[in-house]
Design a protein around this motif. Sequence first.
Motif, PDB file in Angstrom:
ATOM      1  N   LEU A  56       0.845  -1.192   0.000  1.00 33.39           N
ATOM      2  CA  LEU A  56       0.000   0.000   0.000  1.00 33.39           C
ATOM      3  C   LEU A  56       0.874   1.234   0.000  1.00 33.39           C
ATOM      4  O   LEU A  56       1.537   1.538   0.990  1.00 33.39           O
ATOM      5  CB  LEU A  56      -0.937  -0.011   1.218  1.00 33.39           C
ATOM      6  CG  LEU A  56      -2.186   0.880   1.151  1.00 33.39           C
ATOM      7  CD1 LEU A  56      -3.160   0.514   2.244  1.00 33.39           C
ATOM      8  CD2 LEU A  56      -1.843   2.358   1.259  1.00 33.39           C
ATOM      9  N   ASP A  57       0.892   1.910  -1.128  1.00 33.19           N
ATOM     10  CA  ASP A  57       1.556   3.200  -1.248  1.00 33.19           C
ATOM     11  C   ASP A  57       0.462   4.250  -1.303  1.00 33.19           C
ATOM     12  O   ASP A  57      -0.297   4.322  -2.274  1.00 33.19           O
ATOM     13  CB  ASP A  57       2.397   3.230  -2.527  1.00 33.19           C
ATOM     14  CG  ASP A  57       3.189   4.528  -2.683  1.00 33.19           C
ATOM     15  OD1 ASP A  57       2.820   5.544  -2.053  1.00 33.19           O
ATOM     16  OD2 ASP A  57       4.170   4.532  -3.443  1.00 33.19           O
ATOM     17  N   VAL A  58       0.367   5.070  -0.269  1.00 35.68           N
ATOM     18  CA  VAL A  58      -0.749   6.018  -0.169  1.00 35.68           C
ATOM     19  C   VAL A  58      -0.706   7.096  -1.236  1.00 35.68           C
ATOM     20  O   VAL A  58      -1.670   7.848  -1.404  1.00 35.68           O
ATOM     21  CB  VAL A  58      -0.816   6.668   1.232  1.00 35.68           C
ATOM     22  CG1 VAL A  58      -0.984   5.623   2.324  1.00 35.68           C
ATOM     23  CG2 VAL A  58       0.399   7.553   1.503  1.00 35.68           C
ATOM     24  N   THR A  59       0.403   7.187  -1.986  1.00 37.86           N
ATOM     25  CA  THR A  59       0.505   8.183  -3.047  1.00 37.86           C
ATOM     26  C   THR A  59       0.117   7.620  -4.410  1.00 37.86           C
ATOM     27  O   THR A  59       0.203   8.340  -5.412  1.00 37.86           O
ATOM     28  CB  THR A  59       1.934   8.757  -3.140  1.00 37.86           C
ATOM     29  OG1 THR A  59       2.843   7.746  -3.602  1.00 37.86           O
ATOM     30  CG2 THR A  59       2.399   9.285  -1.788  1.00 37.86           C
ATOM     31  N   GLU A  60      -0.321   6.370  -4.466  1.00 33.84           N
ATOM     32  CA  GLU A  60      -0.674   5.746  -5.736  1.00 33.84           C
ATOM     33  C   GLU A  60      -2.091   5.176  -5.676  1.00 33.84           C
ATOM     34  O   GLU A  60      -2.376   4.294  -4.871  1.00 33.84           O
ATOM     35  CB  GLU A  60       0.312   4.633  -6.091  1.00 33.84           C
ATOM     36  CG  GLU A  60       1.732   5.138  -6.363  1.00 33.84           C
ATOM     37  CD  GLU A  60       2.647   4.021  -6.808  1.00 33.84           C
ATOM     38  OE1 GLU A  60       2.177   2.853  -6.911  1.00 33.84           O
ATOM     39  OE2 GLU A  60       3.835   4.303  -7.053  1.00 33.84           O
ATOM     40  N   ASP A  61      -2.953   5.664  -6.553  1.00 36.82           N
ATOM     41  CA  ASP A  61      -4.345   5.224  -6.564  1.00 36.82           C
ATOM     42  C   ASP A  61      -4.468   3.718  -6.771  1.00 36.82           C
ATOM     43  O   ASP A  61      -5.268   3.058  -6.111  1.00 36.82           O
ATOM     44  CB  ASP A  61      -5.122   5.950  -7.666  1.00 36.82           C
ATOM     45  CG  ASP A  61      -5.318   7.427  -7.369  1.00 36.82           C
ATOM     46  OD1 ASP A  61      -5.396   7.788  -6.183  1.00 36.82           O
ATOM     47  OD2 ASP A  61      -5.398   8.212  -8.329  1.00 36.82           O
ATOM     48  N   ASP A  62      -3.698   3.169  -7.718  1.00 37.03           N
ATOM     49  CA  ASP A  62      -3.800   1.739  -8.015  1.00 37.03           C
ATOM     50  C   ASP A  62      -3.402   0.894  -6.809  1.00 37.03           C
ATOM     51  O   ASP A  62      -4.060  -0.105  -6.496  1.00 37.03           O
ATOM     52  CB  ASP A  62      -2.919   1.376  -9.211  1.00 37.03           C
ATOM     53  CG  ASP A  62      -3.489   1.873 -10.527  1.00 37.03           C
ATOM     54  OD1 ASP A  62      -4.668   2.277 -10.553  1.00 37.03           O
ATOM     55  OD2 ASP A  62      -2.748   1.865 -11.524  1.00 37.03           O
ATOM     56  N   SER A  63      -2.339   1.292  -6.140  1.00 37.55           N
ATOM     57  CA  SER A  63      -1.882   0.561  -4.962  1.00 37.55           C
ATOM     58  C   SER A  63      -2.938   0.568  -3.867  1.00 37.55           C
ATOM     59  O   SER A  63      -3.241  -0.472  -3.258  1.00 37.55           O
ATOM     60  CB  SER A  63      -0.577   1.174  -4.441  1.00 37.55           C
ATOM     61  OG  SER A  63      -0.193   0.586  -3.219  1.00 37.55           O
ATOM     62  N   VAL A  64      -3.514   1.727  -3.627  1.00 38.86           N
ATOM     63  CA  VAL A  64      -4.558   1.839  -2.599  1.00 38.86           C
ATOM     64  C   VAL A  64      -5.771   1.002  -2.980  1.00 38.86           C
ATOM     65  O   VAL A  64      -6.321   0.250  -2.159  1.00 38.86           O
ATOM     66  CB  VAL A  64      -4.957   3.313  -2.400  1.00 38.86           C
ATOM     67  CG1 VAL A  64      -6.183   3.419  -1.498  1.00 38.86           C
ATOM     68  CG2 VAL A  64      -3.797   4.106  -1.811  1.00 38.86           C
TER      69      VAL A  64
ATOM     70  N   ASP B 211       1.227  15.058  -0.657  1.00 37.36           N
ATOM     71  CA  ASP B 211       0.655  13.866  -1.282  1.00 37.36           C
ATOM     72  C   ASP B 211       0.608  12.716  -0.293  1.00 37.36           C
ATOM     73  O   ASP B 211      -0.370  11.959  -0.239  1.00 37.36           O
ATOM     74  CB  ASP B 211       1.489  13.483  -2.507  1.00 37.36           C
ATOM     75  CG  ASP B 211       0.723  12.600  -3.477  1.00 37.36           C
ATOM     76  OD1 ASP B 211      -0.521  12.526  -3.373  1.00 37.36           O
ATOM     77  OD2 ASP B 211       1.366  11.996  -4.355  1.00 37.36           O
ATOM     78  N   THR B 212       1.645  12.569   0.507  1.00 36.42           N
ATOM     79  CA  THR B 212       1.697  11.483   1.489  1.00 36.42           C
ATOM     80  C   THR B 212       0.839  11.785   2.708  1.00 36.42           C
ATOM     81  O   THR B 212       0.000  10.973   3.114  1.00 36.42           O
ATOM     82  CB  THR B 212       3.147  11.246   1.938  1.00 36.42           C
ATOM     83  OG1 THR B 212       3.960  10.956   0.801  1.00 36.42           O
ATOM     84  CG2 THR B 212       3.220  10.077   2.918  1.00 36.42           C
ATOM     85  N   ASN B 213       1.038  12.951   3.303  1.00 32.98           N
ATOM     86  CA  ASN B 213       0.438  13.251   4.609  1.00 32.98           C
ATOM     87  C   ASN B 213      -1.016  13.697   4.560  1.00 32.98           C
ATOM     88  O   ASN B 213      -1.732  13.556   5.553  1.00 32.98           O
ATOM     89  CB  ASN B 213       1.254  14.334   5.315  1.00 32.98           C
ATOM     90  CG  ASN B 213       2.659  13.879   5.665  1.00 32.98           C
ATOM     91  OD1 ASN B 213       3.030  12.728   5.443  1.00 32.98           O
ATOM     92  ND2 ASN B 213       3.457  14.778   6.191  1.00 32.98           N
ATOM     93  N   ALA B 214      -1.443  14.240   3.442  1.00 33.40           N
ATOM     94  CA  ALA B 214      -2.816  14.754   3.354  1.00 33.40           C
ATOM     95  C   ALA B 214      -3.613  14.081   2.241  1.00 33.40           C
ATOM     96  O   ALA B 214      -4.647  13.469   2.494  1.00 33.40           O
ATOM     97  CB  ALA B 214      -2.790  16.269   3.157  1.00 33.40           C
ATOM     98  N   VAL B 215      -3.127  14.150   1.016  1.00 32.56           N
ATOM     99  CA  VAL B 215      -3.865  13.542  -0.091  1.00 32.56           C
ATOM    100  C   VAL B 215      -3.970  12.037   0.100  1.00 32.56           C
ATOM    101  O   VAL B 215      -4.992  11.421  -0.239  1.00 32.56           O
ATOM    102  CB  VAL B 215      -3.210  13.884  -1.445  1.00 32.56           C
ATOM    103  CG1 VAL B 215      -4.001  13.279  -2.591  1.00 32.56           C
ATOM    104  CG2 VAL B 215      -3.094  15.393  -1.619  1.00 32.56           C
ATOM    105  N   GLY B 216      -2.960  11.439   0.693  1.00 26.00           N
ATOM    106  CA  GLY B 216      -3.008  10.003   0.980  1.00 26.00           C
ATOM    107  C   GLY B 216      -4.186   9.624   1.864  1.00 26.00           C
ATOM    108  O   GLY B 216      -4.769   8.548   1.715  1.00 26.00           O
TER     109      GLY B 216
ATOM    110  N   THR C 267      -9.091   6.782   2.514  1.00 25.26           N
ATOM    111  CA  THR C 267     -10.435   6.879   3.086  1.00 25.26           C
ATOM    112  C   THR C 267     -11.499   6.607   2.035  1.00 25.26           C
ATOM    113  O   THR C 267     -12.450   5.844   2.275  1.00 25.26           O
ATOM    114  CB  THR C 267     -10.661   8.260   3.717  1.00 25.26           C
ATOM    115  OG1 THR C 267      -9.677   8.496   4.732  1.00 25.26           O
ATOM    116  CG2 THR C 267     -12.049   8.345   4.347  1.00 25.26           C
ATOM    117  N   GLU C 268     -11.365   7.229   0.890  1.00 26.22           N
ATOM    118  CA  GLU C 268     -12.374   7.039  -0.153  1.00 26.22           C
ATOM    119  C   GLU C 268     -12.443   5.582  -0.598  1.00 26.22           C
ATOM    120  O   GLU C 268     -13.543   5.043  -0.836  1.00 26.22           O
ATOM    121  CB  GLU C 268     -12.075   7.948  -1.350  1.00 26.22           C
ATOM    122  CG  GLU C 268     -12.282   9.423  -1.077  1.00 26.22           C
ATOM    123  CD  GLU C 268     -13.734   9.767  -0.744  1.00 26.22           C
ATOM    124  OE1 GLU C 268     -14.652   9.172  -1.349  1.00 26.22           O
ATOM    125  OE2 GLU C 268     -13.942  10.622   0.137  1.00 26.22           O
TER     126      GLU C 268
END
Length: 228
Positions: free
Chosen positions: A52-60, A99-104, A109-110
């Motif tokens: 899980l890389d929180v900066t990558e949509d596909d990973s999440v 990107d990591t701390n907030a957008v992630g 969550t979504e």
Amino acid sequence: MTVTLITGANKGIGFETARQLLELGHVVYLGARDVERGEQAAATLGARFVQLDVTEDDSVGKALATIGADEGRLDVLVHNAGVLGDGTIDGPKALRVFDTNAVGIVRVTEAALPLLRRSTNPVVVTVSSSAGSFWAVNNPDRPEYHLPVALYSASKAAATMLTIQYAKAEPGIRFNAVEPGTTATDMTAAFGIGRSPEQSAAFVVRLATIGPDGPTGTFQDETGELPW
């Protein structure tokens, strides 16, 4: 069995939070960006690993799809992944930190909301920081006043705000942001400060195990709600 996902959990507070929740009987999915380190950490604890890389949509998306297929729901989500971004400030570094701390937080969550809504007691905990509190960084008696971490502070202010806004938007899920306490981790090694991850994780665990009548939409440390 309570099903829990922790992001950035291969070391530090996330790792220790996973250990303590496993001791309480949770099924813990340990999320980590690095596969080798994540698998090793999960094996050490007896947790289940998801890349899980929180900066990558596909990973999440793949991580949450795995949990959905295996468990059918998610009871607890702990947003722990984070970077410091200290030193020289520039645009690329600012984008990486936010990107990591907030957008992630938004990405995870979504992706997790459909599974959280299937839980009878859904809880989300954001490991934020009082370094993102206007009150703390303007108070000379607080350690945050002296920390030269502008990007980290600003991104954690955003992380707390996102948590509060999700609490308002999703009244059936308890969302809380926590200041875990100044902790000695790889991220704070340069400052030579902090207590053990075990101590800080204990408070994260406390908020991760609240019942249906627990608080929501708060930012707090061990002593209670914090101004921010």
